[in-house]
Design a protein around this motif. Structure first.
Motif, PDB file in Angstrom:
ATOM      1  N   GLY A 196       3.224   0.434  -3.169  1.00 50.60           N
ATOM      2  CA  GLY A 196       2.968   0.003  -1.803  1.00 50.60           C
ATOM      3  C   GLY A 196       1.556  -0.521  -1.693  1.00 50.60           C
ATOM      4  N   VAL A 197       1.353  -1.379  -0.697  1.00 49.15           N
ATOM      5  CA  VAL A 197       0.025  -1.971  -0.514  1.00 49.15           C
ATOM      6  C   VAL A 197      -0.428  -1.834   0.943  1.00 49.15           C
ATOM      7  CG1 VAL A 197       0.158  -3.648  -2.388  1.00 49.15           C
ATOM      8  CG2 VAL A 197       1.060  -4.267  -0.129  1.00 49.15           C
ATOM      9  N   PRO A 220      -3.598   1.592  14.619  1.00 51.49           N
ATOM     10  CA  PRO A 220      -4.226   0.631  15.536  1.00 51.49           C
ATOM     11  C   PRO A 220      -5.608   0.186  15.077  1.00 51.49           C
ATOM     12  CG  PRO A 220      -4.313   2.857  16.461  1.00 51.49           C
ATOM     13  CD  PRO A 220      -3.410   2.914  15.254  1.00 51.49           C
ATOM     14  N   GLY A 221      -5.878  -1.103  15.204  1.00 49.69           N
ATOM     15  CA  GLY A 221      -7.192  -1.653  14.856  1.00 49.69           C
ATOM     16  C   GLY A 221      -7.415  -1.759  13.363  1.00 49.69           C
ATOM     17  N   GLN A 222      -6.486  -1.246  12.599  1.00 48.84           N
ATOM     18  CA  GLN A 222      -6.672  -1.237  11.152  1.00 48.84           C
ATOM     19  C   GLN A 222      -5.551  -1.976  10.434  1.00 48.84           C
ATOM     20  OE1 GLN A 222      -7.019   2.683   9.572  1.00 48.84           O
ATOM     21  NE2 GLN A 222      -7.633   1.966   7.569  1.00 48.84           N
ATOM     22  N   TYR A 223      -4.344  -1.421  10.532  1.00 53.51           N
ATOM     23  CA  TYR A 223      -3.211  -2.107   9.914  1.00 53.51           C
ATOM     24  C   TYR A 223      -1.889  -1.667  10.540  1.00 53.51           C
ATOM     25  CZ  TYR A 223      -4.241   1.835   6.631  1.00 53.51           C
ATOM     26  OH  TYR A 223      -4.575   3.031   6.051  1.00 53.51           O
ATOM     27  N   VAL A 224      -1.637  -2.201  11.710  1.00 54.35           N
ATOM     28  CA  VAL A 224      -0.364  -1.950  12.395  1.00 54.35           C
ATOM     29  C   VAL A 224       0.801  -2.458  11.536  1.00 54.35           C
ATOM     30  CG1 VAL A 224       1.000  -2.490  14.462  1.00 54.35           C
ATOM     31  CG2 VAL A 224      -1.427  -1.936  14.682  1.00 54.35           C
ATOM     32  N   ASP A 225       0.541  -3.534  10.792  1.00 53.64           N
ATOM     33  CA  ASP A 225       1.607  -4.084   9.935  1.00 53.64           C
ATOM     34  C   ASP A 225       1.997  -3.091   8.833  1.00 53.64           C
ATOM     35  OD1 ASP A 225      -0.922  -4.423   8.775  1.00 53.64           O
ATOM     36  OD2 ASP A 225      -0.618  -6.528   8.249  1.00 53.64           O
ATOM     37  N   TYR A 226       1.006  -2.460   8.227  1.00 49.89           N
ATOM     38  CA  TYR A 226       1.291  -1.439   7.207  1.00 49.89           C
ATOM     39  C   TYR A 226       2.082  -0.291   7.823  1.00 49.89           C
ATOM     40  CZ  TYR A 226       0.398   2.554   4.097  1.00 49.89           C
ATOM     41  OH  TYR A 226       0.545   3.663   3.296  1.00 49.89           O
ATOM     42  N   ALA A 227       1.602   0.195   8.978  1.00 51.59           N
ATOM     43  CA  ALA A 227       2.286   1.304   9.649  1.00 51.59           C
ATOM     44  C   ALA A 227       3.735   0.928   9.964  1.00 51.59           C
ATOM     45  CB  ALA A 227       1.528   1.674  10.918  1.00 51.59           C
ATOM     46  N   ALA A 228       3.936  -0.296  10.426  1.00 52.28           N
ATOM     47  CA  ALA A 228       5.291  -0.755  10.758  1.00 52.28           C
ATOM     48  C   ALA A 228       6.165  -0.840   9.506  1.00 52.28           C
ATOM     49  CB  ALA A 228       5.232  -2.106  11.463  1.00 52.28           C
ATOM     50  N   SER A 229       5.555  -1.238   8.382  1.00 49.52           N
ATOM     51  CA  SER A 229       6.340  -1.296   7.138  1.00 49.52           C
ATOM     52  C   SER A 229       6.801   0.101   6.741  1.00 49.52           C
ATOM     53  CB  SER A 229       5.538  -1.953   6.002  1.00 49.52           C
ATOM     54  OG  SER A 229       4.578  -1.060   5.440  1.00 49.52           O
ATOM     55  N   LYS A 230       5.981   1.120   7.030  1.00 48.40           N
ATOM     56  CA  LYS A 230       6.370   2.499   6.707  1.00 48.40           C
ATOM     57  C   LYS A 230       7.376   3.029   7.732  1.00 48.40           C
ATOM     58  CE  LYS A 230       3.947   2.868   2.951  1.00 48.40           C
ATOM     59  NZ  LYS A 230       4.612   2.980   1.633  1.00 48.40           N
ATOM     60  N   GLY A 231       7.284   2.530   8.982  1.00 44.47           N
ATOM     61  CA  GLY A 231       8.325   2.858   9.957  1.00 44.47           C
ATOM     62  C   GLY A 231       9.683   2.363   9.469  1.00 44.47           C
ATOM     63  N   ALA A 232       9.684   1.196   8.862  1.00 44.12           N
ATOM     64  CA  ALA A 232      10.926   0.662   8.289  1.00 44.12           C
ATOM     65  C   ALA A 232      11.431   1.559   7.163  1.00 44.12           C
ATOM     66  CB  ALA A 232      10.698  -0.764   7.777  1.00 44.12           C
ATOM     67  N   ILE A 233      10.506   2.093   6.390  1.00 43.26           N
ATOM     68  CA  ILE A 233      10.902   2.995   5.294  1.00 43.26           C
ATOM     69  C   ILE A 233      11.554   4.266   5.856  1.00 43.26           C
ATOM     70  CG2 ILE A 233       9.977   4.485   3.449  1.00 43.26           C
ATOM     71  CD1 ILE A 233      10.269   1.454   2.734  1.00 43.26           C
ATOM     72  N   ASP A 234      11.055   4.752   6.992  1.00 39.79           N
ATOM     73  CA  ASP A 234      11.659   5.939   7.609  1.00 39.79           C
ATOM     74  C   ASP A 234      13.109   5.659   8.017  1.00 39.79           C
ATOM     75  OD1 ASP A 234       9.243   7.158   7.233  1.00 39.79           O
ATOM     76  OD2 ASP A 234       8.672   7.200   9.351  1.00 39.79           O
ATOM     77  N   THR A 235      13.331   4.518   8.645  1.00 42.37           N
ATOM     78  CA  THR A 235      14.691   4.159   9.072  1.00 42.37           C
ATOM     79  C   THR A 235      15.584   3.900   7.865  1.00 42.37           C
ATOM     80  OG1 THR A 235      13.738   3.171  11.057  1.00 42.37           O
ATOM     81  CG2 THR A 235      16.021   2.587  10.535  1.00 42.37           C
ATOM     82  N   PHE A 236      15.024   3.231   6.876  1.00 45.24           N
ATOM     83  CA  PHE A 236      15.746   2.971   5.622  1.00 45.24           C
ATOM     84  C   PHE A 236      16.193   4.294   4.983  1.00 45.24           C
ATOM     85  CE2 PHE A 236      14.855   2.152   0.914  1.00 45.24           C
ATOM     86  CZ  PHE A 236      16.121   1.656   0.654  1.00 45.24           C
ATOM     87  N   SER A 260      -8.750  -0.675  -1.874  1.00 46.01           N
ATOM     88  CA  SER A 260      -8.024  -1.954  -1.819  1.00 46.01           C
ATOM     89  C   SER A 260      -7.852  -2.422  -0.374  1.00 46.01           C
ATOM     90  CB  SER A 260      -6.670  -1.846  -2.530  1.00 46.01           C
ATOM     91  OG  SER A 260      -5.790  -0.998  -1.819  1.00 46.01           O
ATOM     92  N   GLY A 261      -8.020  -1.506   0.590  1.00 43.12           N
ATOM     93  CA  GLY A 261      -8.011  -1.886   2.001  1.00 43.12           C
ATOM     94  C   GLY A 261      -9.415  -2.093   2.543  1.00 43.12           C
TER      95      GLY A 261
END
Ligand code: NAP
Length: 251
Positions: free
Chosen positions: A92-93, A154-170, A200-201
């Motif tokens: 993961g990145v 928030p303010g950092q990487y909402v996109d990363y958090a959302a990708s992990k939200g997808a992993i939870d649903t997956f 890396s972040g």
């Protein structure tokens, strides 16, 4: 000794950080390890050497989890070691701090392709091999999520958090989809863990800065994530599927 009965664990991103700790521990538990990495060959080779020095079996396969041909090659290498019975979807990145107002398509595509598409592709290959419906003998999948999925980044990487939200649903969906086919699917959600991902972040000091503010007063180690992951793979967790275990020191 390799052979079709040797249990094989596929660990994506098994060359550094949490994946490295998981690779070393599953090898101790008797799995042959097929680990992937994307660029740092030296780190990957060091993990293979550490496993083989202790009498275990391991191979490292260079490949991007977001590229289908690379995932197919990874699982073909795993098949040569034995029977795939475990997948740890760990690669993961993150990315540098960025508000949603400034996000680019290139950034979103890299994040979602690696973190979401990569996990789906690897799980697809694992299910094709493990499912009793496909003639397999069952197995276990553990997906690396993050507490970021509920905090939102928030303010950092909402996109990363959302990708992990997808992993939870997956995880929830796949667990139920294959529960009757001998496959258990679980997730773990680490908090602040001391690995190179923070550098890396763009925040090499993140662990030192945020560790003392955690409820336990410190960040976690990769080994402290690997142990519950390997427990989820084990027979001790035989009735656990669709679970999502926080490994976050109370965060
Ligand atoms: P890390 O130290 O940055 O290591 C990442 C690993 O993934 C490396 O082995 C890297 O290979 C590999 N990788 C990266 N992109 C890849 C790709 N496209 N295809 C294949 N392999 C790839 O990361 P980590 O901290 O151990 O994190 C592991 C997982 O835990 C990630 O899913 C992360 O989101 C999650 N997590 C971490 C934390 C934390 O605080 N550390 C917290 C919550 C969740 P190379 O060495 O070749 O680059």
């Amino acid at each position: 000794m390799s052979g079709t009965t040797t249990p094989v664990a596929v660990v994506t991103g098994g060359s550094r950080g949490i994946g490295r700790a998981v690779s070393l521990l599953v090898a101790e538990r008797g799995y042959a390890v097929c680990l992937s990495y994307v660029s740092d060959e030296k780190a990957a080779r060091a993990v293979v050497d550490a496993i083989t020095a202790k009498g275990g079996q391991a191979v490292a396969v260079r490949g991007d989890v977001g590229v289908e041909a690379d995932v197919l090659a990874l699982f073909e290498a795993a098949d040569r070691l034995g029977t795939v019975t475990a997948l740890i979807n760990n690669a993961g990145v993150v990315d540098v701090a960025c508000r949603v107002a400034d996000v680019t398509v290139a950034r979103l595509q890299r994040m979602m392709t690696t973190n979401i598409v990569g996990s789906f592709l690897c799980a697809r290959e694992a299910v094709r091999r493990m499912s009793t419906k496909h003639g397999g003998k069952g197995g276990s999948i553990v997906n690396l999520s993050s507490v970021a999925a509920r905090l939102g980044g928030p303010g950092q990487y909402v996109d990363y958090a959302a990708s992990k939200g997808a992993i939870d649903t997956f995880t929830a969906g796949l667990a139920r989809e294959v529960a009757g086919e001998g496959i258990r699917v679980n997730a773990v959600s680490p908090g602040i863990i001391d690995t190179e991902i923070h550098a890396s972040g763009g925040q090499p000091d993140r662990v030192a800065r945020m560790g003392p503010d955690q409820p336990m007063g410190r960040a976690g180690s990769a080994e402290e994530v690997a142990a519950p992951v390997v427990w989820l793979l084990s027979e001790e967790a035989a009735y656990v599927t669709g679970a999502n275990l926080d490994i976050a020191g109370g965060r």
